[in-house]
Design an enzyme around this catalytic site. Structure first.
Site, PDB file in Angstrom:
ATOM      1  N   LYS A 253       0.689  -1.237  -0.029  1.00 12.27           N
ATOM      2  CA  LYS A 253       0.024   0.052  -0.013  1.00 12.27           C
ATOM      3  C   LYS A 253       0.823   1.353  -0.034  1.00 12.27           C
ATOM      4  CE  LYS A 253      -3.731  -2.340   2.133  1.00 12.27           C
ATOM      5  NZ  LYS A 253      -4.528  -2.836   3.475  1.00 12.27           N
TER       6      LYS A 253
ATOM      7  N   GLN B 137      -4.773  -1.427   9.525  1.00  8.08           N
ATOM      8  CA  GLN B 137      -4.568  -2.644   9.128  1.00  8.08           C
ATOM      9  C   GLN B 137      -5.181  -3.882   9.882  1.00  8.08           C
ATOM     10  OE1 GLN B 137      -3.081  -3.266   5.793  1.00  8.08           O
ATOM     11  NE2 GLN B 137      -3.992  -5.487   6.314  1.00  8.08           N
TER      12      GLN B 137
ATOM     13  N   ASP C 232     -10.950   3.009   4.207  1.00  7.03           N
ATOM     14  CA  ASP C 232     -11.577   1.889   4.050  1.00  7.03           C
ATOM     15  C   ASP C 232     -12.953   1.714   3.951  1.00  7.03           C
ATOM     16  OD1 ASP C 232      -9.894  -0.203   3.584  1.00  7.03           O
ATOM     17  OD2 ASP C 232      -8.981  -0.427   5.767  1.00  7.03           O
TER      18      ASP C 232
END
Ligand code: NDP
Length: 300
Positions: free
Chosen positions: A54, A98, A121
């Site tokens: 990422k 994460q 997200d």
């Protein structure tokens, strides 16, 4: 002879990332550098690889990245304090926590602590609720990537019957909401569904997000269906280990009109849409700040 189209997720992701790069450059020219903060708790090897990818992708797009690596035994309060600091930092536009988190940290609490405007997200309940009401919000990256692949392959989705196999908060449910927004008739199947293969066989579009290697074979698919395989499963065959999807690709290929391969299908789109969400978050915050800083009209 089979003429099914292979849906190329790598090429589609490259197109998304190229546009993000152009738009980021234009923001930078206006004095704003989009910035993504990535928070990793613990040392899970797979999570470390995801985070590294990422960050690399962000750099390629011109997005600044900040990486926070926290010890496995960090207290929940300390994590929440970091999230609060990142929420307040005007130079940070996106925050990615994460997953999975260590068991002693409550995942929902941590995700809910993220400012919804920085929730790249799309997991905060404000964004989840907004999506189900059809409002424009930050939407989860994998389903957004699947929608782009479908639009590229099928064009107008209106009136199509889509079957989503899997109902997780990360993939299945937001996928169903996005398909509904695109005017599909949507059926969601899960582990308690009866006659799942027969229901799936009615679909024009099948999205497989189950997490079971090659579970969906030709008997689940209508001739000419378009198949998006979200699954990423590592299997071992003899000495070799490799990735396969939730769809039995070899069995499906002669039946379908188009299908994503694994790897090289949905995977690259997920990360591309994370970058796109970071850009969108930065653009929205720039607008909000510009409004709040605009001088009040003078009263004469
Ligand atoms: P979850 O394990 O959270 O959800 C799996 C879903 O599949 C559940 O809703 C479950 O139903 C359903 N299911 C399980 N067995 C069956 C069955 N026999 N018939 C019908 N439905 C069933 O997984 P995720 O949604 O997080 O991920 C799904 C797959 O996608 C995984 O392989 C994952 O690795 C991959 N993935 C890929 C991404 C990418 O970027 N390409 C990103 C995210 C995930 P129930 O709710 O009843 O238990």
């Amino acid at each position: 002879m089979n003429s099914a189209q292979l849906i190329d997720g790598k090429a589609a992701a490259a197109r998304v990332l190229q546009q993000v790069k152009v738009d980021v450059a234009s923001m930078v020219a206006d004095g704003i550098q989009p910035c993504l903060a990535v928070v990793l708790v613990g040392e899970d090897p797979a999570s470390q690889v995801y985070v590294r990818n990422k960050i690399l992708r962000a750099e390629e797009c011109g997005i600044r990245s900040l990486e926070y690596k926290l010890a496995d035994d960090i207290g929940e309060d300390e994590l929440l304090e970091l999230i609060r600091r990142l929420n307040a930092d005007r130079e940070v536009h996106g925050i990615l926590l994460q997953l999975p988190l260590p068991a002693h940290i409550e995942e929902t609490l941590a995700l809910q602590a993220i400012d919804p405007g920085k929730d790249v997200d799309g997991f905060h309940s404000e964004n989840v609720g907004g999506l189900s009401q059809g409002r424009t919000v930050l939407t989860p990256c994998t389903p957004s990537g699947c929608m782009q692949l479908l639009h590229d392959t099928v064009g107008d989705l209106s009136g199509k019957h889509a079957v989503v196999i899997g109902r997780s908060n990360i993939v299945g449910k937001p996928m169903a909401a996005l398909l509904l927004q695109a005017h599909c008739s949507v059926t969601v199947l899960h582990s308690r569904s009866q006659n799942a293969a027969a229901l799936s066989r009615q679909a024009d579009i099948v999205i497989a997000a189950v997490g079971r290697p090659r579970m969906i074979d030709a008997s689940w698919l209508k001739p000419g269906a378009v198949v998006i395989d979200v699954g990423i499963n590592r299997i071992t065959e003899g000495e070799r280990s490799r990735l396969v999807g939730d769809v039995d690709f070899d069995s499906a290929l002669p039946v379908v009109s188009a299908i994503t391969p694994v790897p090289g299908g949905v995977g690259p789109m997920t990360i591309a849409f994370l970058m796109k969400n970071t850009l969108i978050a930065a653009q929205q915050q720039a607008k909000t700040h510009a409004k709040s800083e605009a001088p009040c009209p003078s009263i004469s």
